[in-house]
Write a protein that holds these residues in place. Structure first.
Motif, mmCIF file in Angstrom:
data_model
loop_
_atom_site.group_PDB
_atom_site.id
_atom_site.type_symbol
_atom_site.label_atom_id
_atom_site.label_comp_id
_atom_site.label_asym_id
_atom_site.label_seq_id
_atom_site.Cartn_x
_atom_site.Cartn_y
_atom_site.Cartn_z
ATOM 1 N N TYR A 1 3.916 93.801 54.805
ATOM 2 C CA TYR A 1 2.787 94.722 54.808
ATOM 3 C C TYR A 1 2.209 94.834 56.217
ATOM 4 O O TYR A 1 1.971 93.837 56.900
ATOM 5 C CB TYR A 1 1.716 94.254 53.822
ATOM 6 N N VAL A 2 2.003 96.073 56.622
ATOM 7 C CA VAL A 2 1.523 96.381 57.970
ATOM 8 C C VAL A 2 0.235 97.188 57.854
ATOM 9 O O VAL A 2 0.129 98.099 57.026
ATOM 10 C CB VAL A 2 2.578 97.184 58.761
ATOM 11 N N TYR A 3 -0.734 96.872 58.679
ATOM 12 C CA TYR A 3 -2.001 97.595 58.685
ATOM 13 C C TYR A 3 -2.169 98.270 60.043
ATOM 14 O O TYR A 3 -2.019 97.636 61.090
ATOM 15 C CB TYR A 3 -3.169 96.645 58.418
ATOM 16 N N ILE A 4 -2.462 99.558 59.992
ATOM 17 C CA ILE A 4 -2.718 100.333 61.204
ATOM 18 C C ILE A 4 -4.208 100.614 61.267
ATOM 19 O O ILE A 4 -4.786 101.205 60.349
ATOM 20 C CB ILE A 4 -1.937 101.657 61.207
ATOM 21 N N TYR A 5 -4.841 100.181 62.353
ATOM 22 C CA TYR A 5 -6.260 100.437 62.549
ATOM 23 C C TYR A 5 -6.408 101.566 63.572
ATOM 24 O O TYR A 5 -5.972 101.435 64.716
ATOM 25 C CB TYR A 5 -6.969 99.173 63.035
ATOM 26 N N ILE A 6 -6.999 102.684 63.133
ATOM 27 C CA ILE A 6 -7.278 103.808 64.011
ATOM 28 C C ILE A 6 -8.743 103.704 64.410
ATOM 29 O O ILE A 6 -9.631 103.704 63.553
ATOM 30 C CB ILE A 6 -7.009 105.161 63.323
ATOM 31 N N ILE B 1 3.589 108.746 61.542
ATOM 32 C CA ILE B 1 4.059 107.360 61.591
ATOM 33 C C ILE B 1 5.575 107.323 61.411
ATOM 34 O O ILE B 1 6.115 107.917 60.475
ATOM 35 C CB ILE B 1 3.386 106.508 60.493
ATOM 36 N N GLU B 2 6.257 106.601 62.296
ATOM 37 C CA GLU B 2 7.703 106.399 62.201
ATOM 38 C C GLU B 2 8.000 104.909 62.073
ATOM 39 O O GLU B 2 7.326 104.078 62.686
ATOM 40 C CB GLU B 2 8.409 106.950 63.440
ATOM 41 N N GLY B 3 9.007 104.578 61.256
ATOM 42 C CA GLY B 3 9.425 103.193 61.121
ATOM 43 C C GLY B 3 8.730 102.434 60.010
ATOM 44 O O GLY B 3 9.036 101.267 59.780
ATOM 45 N N LEU B 4 7.788 103.077 59.320
ATOM 46 C CA LEU B 4 7.087 102.458 58.197
ATOM 47 C C LEU B 4 7.173 103.364 56.986
ATOM 48 O O LEU B 4 7.351 104.577 57.119
ATOM 49 C CB LEU B 4 5.623 102.193 58.547
ATOM 50 N N THR B 5 7.040 102.791 55.803
ATOM 51 C CA THR B 5 7.119 103.555 54.558
ATOM 52 C C THR B 5 5.903 103.275 53.691
ATOM 53 O O THR B 5 5.140 102.333 53.930
ATOM 54 C CB THR B 5 8.395 103.198 53.775
ATOM 55 N N GLU B 6 5.747 104.125 52.662
ATOM 56 C CA GLU B 6 4.697 103.955 51.657
ATOM 57 C C GLU B 6 3.317 103.771 52.286
ATOM 58 O O GLU B 6 2.535 102.889 51.905
ATOM 59 C CB GLU B 6 5.018 102.779 50.728
ATOM 60 N N CYS B 7 3.012 104.600 53.259
ATOM 61 C CA CYS B 7 1.717 104.515 53.931
ATOM 62 C C CYS B 7 0.625 105.129 53.059
ATOM 63 O O CYS B 7 0.836 106.155 52.405
ATOM 64 C CB CYS B 7 1.768 105.218 55.282
ATOM 65 N N SER B 8 -0.543 104.519 53.071
ATOM 66 C CA SER B 8 -1.648 104.986 52.237
ATOM 67 C C SER B 8 -2.228 106.305 52.735
ATOM 68 O O SER B 8 -2.838 107.036 51.964
ATOM 69 C CB SER B 8 -2.744 103.923 52.171
ATOM 70 N N LYS B 9 -2.040 106.617 54.027
ATOM 71 C CA LYS B 9 -2.545 107.866 54.601
ATOM 72 C C LYS B 9 -1.558 108.354 55.652
ATOM 73 O O LYS B 9 -0.926 107.557 56.341
ATOM 74 C CB LYS B 9 -3.911 107.676 55.269
ATOM 75 N N LYS B 10 -1.470 109.676 55.752
ATOM 76 C CA LYS B 10 -0.709 110.311 56.822
ATOM 77 C C LYS B 10 -1.286 111.689 57.050
ATOM 78 O O LYS B 10 -2.081 112.182 56.255
ATOM 79 C CB LYS B 10 0.783 110.419 56.470
ATOM 80 N N GLY C 1 -16.832 108.855 62.166
ATOM 81 C CA GLY C 1 -16.206 109.188 63.442
ATOM 82 C C GLY C 1 -15.718 107.988 64.225
ATOM 83 O O GLY C 1 -15.381 108.112 65.405
ATOM 84 N N GLN C 2 -15.638 106.816 63.582
ATOM 85 C CA GLN C 2 -15.347 105.586 64.328
ATOM 86 C C GLN C 2 -14.001 104.948 63.985
ATOM 87 O O GLN C 2 -13.263 104.556 64.886
ATOM 88 C CB GLN C 2 -16.470 104.565 64.104
ATOM 89 N N SER C 3 -13.654 104.802 62.710
ATOM 90 C CA SER C 3 -12.445 104.038 62.407
ATOM 91 C C SER C 3 -11.945 104.319 60.991
ATOM 92 O O SER C 3 -12.682 104.817 60.135
ATOM 93 C CB SER C 3 -12.710 102.528 62.554
ATOM 94 N N THR C 4 -10.685 103.958 60.786
ATOM 95 C CA THR C 4 -10.088 103.964 59.450
ATOM 96 C C THR C 4 -8.916 102.997 59.455
ATOM 97 O O THR C 4 -8.446 102.569 60.524
ATOM 98 C CB THR C 4 -9.639 105.365 59.022
ATOM 99 N N GLN C 5 -8.458 102.640 58.260
ATOM 100 C CA GLN C 5 -7.344 101.709 58.114
ATOM 101 C C GLN C 5 -6.256 102.338 57.260
ATOM 102 O O GLN C 5 -6.540 102.980 56.254
ATOM 103 C CB GLN C 5 -7.827 100.406 57.467
ATOM 104 N N ILE C 6 -4.996 102.149 57.678
ATOM 105 C CA ILE C 6 -3.846 102.661 56.936
ATOM 106 C C ILE C 6 -2.943 101.484 56.582
ATOM 107 O O ILE C 6 -2.613 100.667 57.443
ATOM 108 C CB ILE C 6 -3.071 103.697 57.771
ATOM 109 N N ARG C 7 -2.546 101.403 55.312
ATOM 110 C CA ARG C 7 -1.676 100.309 54.849
ATOM 111 C C ARG C 7 -0.275 100.853 54.627
ATOM 112 O O ARG C 7 -0.097 101.866 53.945
ATOM 113 C CB ARG C 7 -2.231 99.722 53.554
ATOM 114 N N CYS C 8 0.724 100.190 55.212
ATOM 115 C CA CYS C 8 2.118 100.628 55.091
ATOM 116 C C CYS C 8 3.011 99.433 54.783
ATOM 117 O O CYS C 8 2.567 98.282 54.757
ATOM 118 C CB CYS C 8 2.602 101.280 56.391
ATOM 119 N N GLN C 9 4.303 99.730 54.555
ATOM 120 C CA GLN C 9 5.314 98.696 54.408
ATOM 121 C C GLN C 9 6.384 98.873 55.471
ATOM 122 O O GLN C 9 6.700 99.989 55.879
ATOM 123 C CB GLN C 9 5.957 98.742 53.022
ATOM 124 N N LEU C 10 6.935 97.750 55.914
ATOM 125 C CA LEU C 10 8.017 97.748 56.893
ATOM 126 C C LEU C 10 9.313 97.368 56.190
ATOM 127 O O LEU C 10 9.382 96.334 55.519
ATOM 128 C CB LEU C 10 7.714 96.742 58.006
#
Length: 275
Positions: free
Chosen positions: A190-195, A212-221, A229-238
């Motif tokens: 499980y991979v988390y992307i913090y924007i 997003i490239e190289g990850l699957t099943e991402c919660s957002k795209k 206007g500050q941040s969000t989190q995206i959960r993906c699988q590698l």
């Protein structure tokens, strides 16, 4: 004095260490365009006099800024942009070369005033920006690690996880985090992307386009909204299948958005003389 000296040495060491850590983790620019200077000339006038407003804008990020526009906000009298001022594209700094700068200019006529008033005015710079972030994640077979001599197994485990990251460039950053650094083949990783918005302004409508490239099943795209206007989190699988020894999996993230920054100045209009 003998008791104080060791404490002072310890504090100096801690401060120096903090500086080193800060340098290693800074990783790039926290802005795209900045407003270097915003002035009113003259900043004190009488009614009927012309006032010139000037904003110098510079690209300090790592990407080309496009679709640049500027507007003055807040004045109760009209102003007009001067012909042939401003720009629509600014190139970023390169090795040995600073980022490009352009100037926006306006002029307006101050209204007559019965009392002296100081008017605040904002300049708002809007622009399009796009940045790319790469990371390498080292994945290994648990069976392969177990087959190694005992003294090598722990060394290989420490190499797992994020091994390289590109610099963060621009006002919107993408940061990759793993649920655990020990990423083994054949198991869900499980991979988390913090924007995060780390710049001095805000993305338009708080929206950022994320690819997003190289990850699957991402919660957002796609179009992603940043909270306040500050941040969000995206959960993906590698994906970790088909690795019998070890492999570096590459993850790529493209961010594109329209961003704005503001600056403020003032102009004072003097009361008309008593007749």
């Amino acid at each position: 004095m003998k008791k104080i000296l060791p404490i002072l040495i310890l504090l100096i060491f801690i401060i120096a260490l903090s500086g080193c850590i800060g340098d290693r983790t800074q990783g790039g620019s926290s802005n795209g365009l900045i407003i270097q200077r915003f002035t009113a000339d003259p900043d004190t006038v009488e009614g009927g006099e012309i006032v010139y407003f000037t904003a110098d804008v510079k690209n300090v990020g790592g990407a080309r800024a496009e679709g640049i526009s500027a507007e003055l906000i807040g004045l109760p009298w009209s102003v007009s942009p001067l012909s042939e001022s401003g720009c629509t594209i600014l190139y970023p700094p390169e090795e040995g070369v600073e980022g490009e700068v352009c100037t926006f200019e306006w002029q307006g006529t101050a209204p007559s005033a019965d009392t002296t008033m100081t008017y605040p005015v904002d300049v708002k710079i809007n622009y399009n920006y796009a940045t790319h972030y790469d990371a390498l994640v080292r994945v290994a077979s648990r069976d392969w690690i177990r087959s190694l001599p005992q003294d090598q197994q722990e060394s290989e485990r420490k190499k797992l996880g994020i091994s390289q990251e590109s610099a963060h460039i621009g006002p919107i950053h993408a940061t990759l985090k793993l649920r655990t650094n020990e990423v083994y083949s054949g198991r869900n990783a499980y991979v988390y992307i913090y924007i995060q918005n780390v710049g001095s302004g805000r993305p338009e409508n708080d929206m950022v386009n994320v690819a997003i490239e190289g990850l699957t099943e991402c919660s957002k795209k796609g179009a992603v909204k940043l909270s306040q206007g500050q941040s969000t989190q995206i959960r993906c699988q590698l994906g970790t299948g088909g690795i019998d020894k070890w492999k570096s999996a590459k993850v790529g993230i493209d961010l594109s958005y329209r961003y704005w920054v503001k600056s403020t100045t003032e102009v004072t209009v003097l009361a008309k003389p008593i007749e």
